[in-house]
Design a protein around this motif. Structure first.
Motif, PDB file in Angstrom:
ATOM      1  N   VAL A  18       1.275  -0.934   0.036  1.00  0.00           N
ATOM      2  CA  VAL A  18      -0.518  -0.383  -0.586  1.00  0.00           C
ATOM      3  C   VAL A  18       0.807   0.750   0.440  1.00  0.00           C
ATOM      4  N   ARG A  19       2.175   1.254   0.639  1.00  0.00           N
ATOM      5  CA  ARG A  19       3.092   2.411   0.901  1.00  0.00           C
ATOM      6  C   ARG A  19       3.413   2.683  -0.510  1.00  0.00           C
ATOM      7  N   ASP A  20       4.179   1.142  -1.217  1.00  0.00           N
ATOM      8  CA  ASP A  20       4.519   1.578  -2.237  1.00  0.00           C
ATOM      9  C   ASP A  20       3.630   2.166  -3.532  1.00  0.00           C
ATOM     10  N   LEU A  21       2.526   1.539  -3.856  1.00  0.00           N
ATOM     11  CA  LEU A  21       0.910   2.348  -4.640  1.00  0.00           C
ATOM     12  C   LEU A  21       0.183   3.481  -4.173  1.00  0.00           C
ATOM     13  N   HIS A  22       0.772   3.873  -3.054  1.00  0.00           N
ATOM     14  CA  HIS A  22       0.112   5.126  -1.990  1.00  0.00           C
ATOM     15  C   HIS A  22       1.457   6.509  -3.508  1.00  0.00           C
ATOM     16  N   ALA A  23       2.891   5.864  -3.378  1.00  0.00           N
ATOM     17  CA  ALA A  23       3.819   6.694  -3.945  1.00  0.00           C
ATOM     18  C   ALA A  23       3.746   7.153  -5.426  1.00  0.00           C
ATOM     19  N   LYS A  24       3.425   6.133  -5.822  1.00  0.00           N
ATOM     20  CA  LYS A  24       3.012   5.892  -7.551  1.00  0.00           C
ATOM     21  C   LYS A  24       1.927   6.176  -8.016  1.00  0.00           C
ATOM     22  N   HIS A  25       0.556   6.521  -7.053  1.00  0.00           N
ATOM     23  CA  HIS A  25      -0.381   6.724  -7.442  1.00  0.00           C
ATOM     24  C   HIS A  25      -1.824   7.903  -7.234  1.00  0.00           C
ATOM     25  N   GLY A  26      -0.759   7.910  -5.413  1.00  0.00           N
ATOM     26  CA  GLY A  26      -1.696   8.790  -4.362  1.00  0.00           C
ATOM     27  C   GLY A  26      -2.565   8.122  -3.662  1.00  0.00           C
ATOM     28  N   PRO A  27      -3.471   8.957  -3.334  1.00  0.00           N
ATOM     29  CA  PRO A  27      -4.856   8.365  -2.336  1.00  0.00           C
ATOM     30  C   PRO A  27      -5.137   7.314  -2.882  1.00  0.00           C
ATOM     31  N   LEU A  28      -4.744   6.419  -1.732  1.00  0.00           N
ATOM     32  CA  LEU A  28      -5.991   4.956  -2.338  1.00  0.00           C
ATOM     33  C   LEU A  28      -7.373   4.502  -1.618  1.00  0.00           C
ATOM     34  N   MET A  29      -8.108   3.669  -2.200  1.00  0.00           N
ATOM     35  CA  MET A  29      -8.807   3.168  -1.353  1.00  0.00           C
ATOM     36  C   MET A  29      -9.025   1.667  -1.800  1.00  0.00           C
ATOM     37  N   PHE A  30      -9.495   0.455  -1.613  1.00  0.00           N
ATOM     38  CA  PHE A  30     -10.258  -0.673  -1.381  1.00  0.00           C
ATOM     39  C   PHE A  30     -11.544  -1.018  -1.732  1.00  0.00           C
ATOM     40  N   HIS A  31     -12.251  -1.989  -2.555  1.00  0.00           N
ATOM     41  CA  HIS A  31     -13.291  -1.906  -2.399  1.00  0.00           C
ATOM     42  C   HIS A  31     -13.279  -4.044  -2.511  1.00  0.00           C
ATOM     43  N   GLN A  32     -14.339  -4.249  -2.331  1.00  0.00           N
ATOM     44  CA  GLN A  32     -14.477  -6.135  -1.626  1.00  0.00           C
ATOM     45  C   GLN A  32     -16.067  -6.193  -2.381  1.00  0.00           C
ATOM     46  N   SER A  33     -15.875  -6.373  -3.556  1.00  0.00           N
ATOM     47  CA  SER A  33     -17.319  -6.809  -3.947  1.00  0.00           C
ATOM     48  C   SER A  33     -17.476  -7.778  -3.438  1.00  0.00           C
ATOM     49  N   GLY A  34     -18.588  -8.652  -4.559  1.00  0.00           N
ATOM     50  CA  GLY A  34     -19.078 -10.452  -3.791  1.00  0.00           C
ATOM     51  C   GLY A  34     -19.081 -11.045  -5.350  1.00  0.00           C
ATOM     52  N   GLY A  35     -18.048 -10.660  -6.004  1.00  0.00           N
ATOM     53  CA  GLY A  35     -18.868 -11.157  -7.561  1.00  0.00           C
ATOM     54  C   GLY A  35     -17.812 -12.875  -7.598  1.00  0.00           C
ATOM     55  N   CYS A  36     -17.598 -13.388  -8.800  1.00  0.00           N
ATOM     56  CA  CYS A  36     -16.618 -14.493  -8.286  1.00  0.00           C
ATOM     57  C   CYS A  36     -15.368 -14.593  -9.068  1.00  0.00           C
ATOM     58  N   CYS A  37     -14.359 -16.093  -8.192  1.00  0.00           N
ATOM     59  CA  CYS A  37     -13.264 -15.704  -8.828  1.00  0.00           C
ATOM     60  C   CYS A  37     -12.019 -13.887  -8.207  1.00  0.00           C
ATOM     61  N   ASP A  38     -11.890 -13.902  -9.150  1.00  0.00           N
ATOM     62  CA  ASP A  38     -11.492 -13.128  -8.589  1.00  0.00           C
ATOM     63  C   ASP A  38     -12.099 -11.425  -8.394  1.00  0.00           C
ATOM     64  N   GLY A  39     -13.351 -11.479  -8.859  1.00  0.00           N
ATOM     65  CA  GLY A  39     -13.850 -10.788  -8.857  1.00  0.00           C
ATOM     66  C   GLY A  39     -14.548 -10.796  -6.897  1.00  0.00           C
ATOM     67  N   SER A  40     -13.968 -11.526  -6.329  1.00  0.00           N
ATOM     68  CA  SER A  40     -14.063 -11.370  -4.993  1.00  0.00           C
ATOM     69  C   SER A  40     -12.771 -11.290  -4.575  1.00  0.00           C
ATOM     70  N   SER A  41     -11.870 -10.432  -5.083  1.00  0.00           N
ATOM     71  CA  SER A  41     -10.749  -9.860  -4.184  1.00  0.00           C
ATOM     72  C   SER A  41     -10.660  -9.045  -3.645  1.00  0.00           C
ATOM     73  N   PRO A  42     -10.042  -8.479  -3.063  1.00  0.00           N
ATOM     74  CA  PRO A  42     -10.234  -6.235  -2.608  1.00  0.00           C
ATOM     75  C   PRO A  42      -9.621  -6.607  -4.186  1.00  0.00           C
ATOM     76  N   MET A  43     -10.130  -5.202  -4.693  1.00  0.00           N
ATOM     77  CA  MET A  43      -9.627  -4.382  -5.464  1.00  0.00           C
ATOM     78  C   MET A  43      -9.098  -2.946  -5.209  1.00  0.00           C
ATOM     79  N   CYS A  44      -7.544  -2.732  -4.883  1.00  0.00           N
ATOM     80  CA  CYS A  44      -7.118  -1.059  -5.093  1.00  0.00           C
ATOM     81  C   CYS A  44      -7.239  -0.302  -6.016  1.00  0.00           C
TER      82      CYS A  44
END
Length: 128
Positions: A18-44
């Motif tokens: 998260v620190r590395d991604l923040h340094a590259k992209h600025g402020p971050l958020m996560f979203h956890q969907s109820g999808g299947c497969c990779d859709g059920s992984s937290p997305m940053c």
């Protein structure tokens, strides 16, 4: 003084990423969907890039050492109803998931590890 309990935690490896991604992209958020497969992984995402609405629940504003802004962790309301009795830990593992999550080009992916809340944690969270 009231005791604070969070539904979400980050492993040290996830916090470093998260620190590395923040340094590259600025402020971050996560979203956890109820999808299947990779859709059920937290997305940053860069904060605000994923549009949340009435069908989403903000579970926590995570404080990450070395990151000035809190990192919001959102979940679809339907998924939250199924997972409301769990504590979630965001971890990172080698491998590339599919999707638009910011860590994908790094050759790693975020995942959720979960456990049931203790009775004490559940009572405290219900009081919020």
């Amino acid at each position: 003084m009231s005791e604070y309990v969070s539904r979400i935690a980050l492993t040290p490896a996830a916090a470093r990423l998260v620190r590395d991604l923040h340094a590259k992209h600025g402020p971050l958020m996560f979203h956890q969907s109820g999808g299947c497969c990779d859709g059920s992984s937290p997305m940053c995402y860069p904060r605000g890039e994923f549009r949340t609405g009435g069908s989403d629940v903000l579970l926590a504003e995570l404080t990450v050492e070395g990151v000035a802004e809190p990192v919001g962790f959102w979940m679809s309301a339907d998924q939250f109803e199924r997972w409301r009795h769990t504590h979630l830990t965001v971890d990172v593992v080698p491998g590339r998931g599919s999707g638009f999550s910011l860590e994908a080009p790094e050759g790693v992916r975020f995942l959720i590890r979960s456990r049931l809340l203790t009775d004490h944690e559940a009572r405290l969270l219900d009081a919020y």
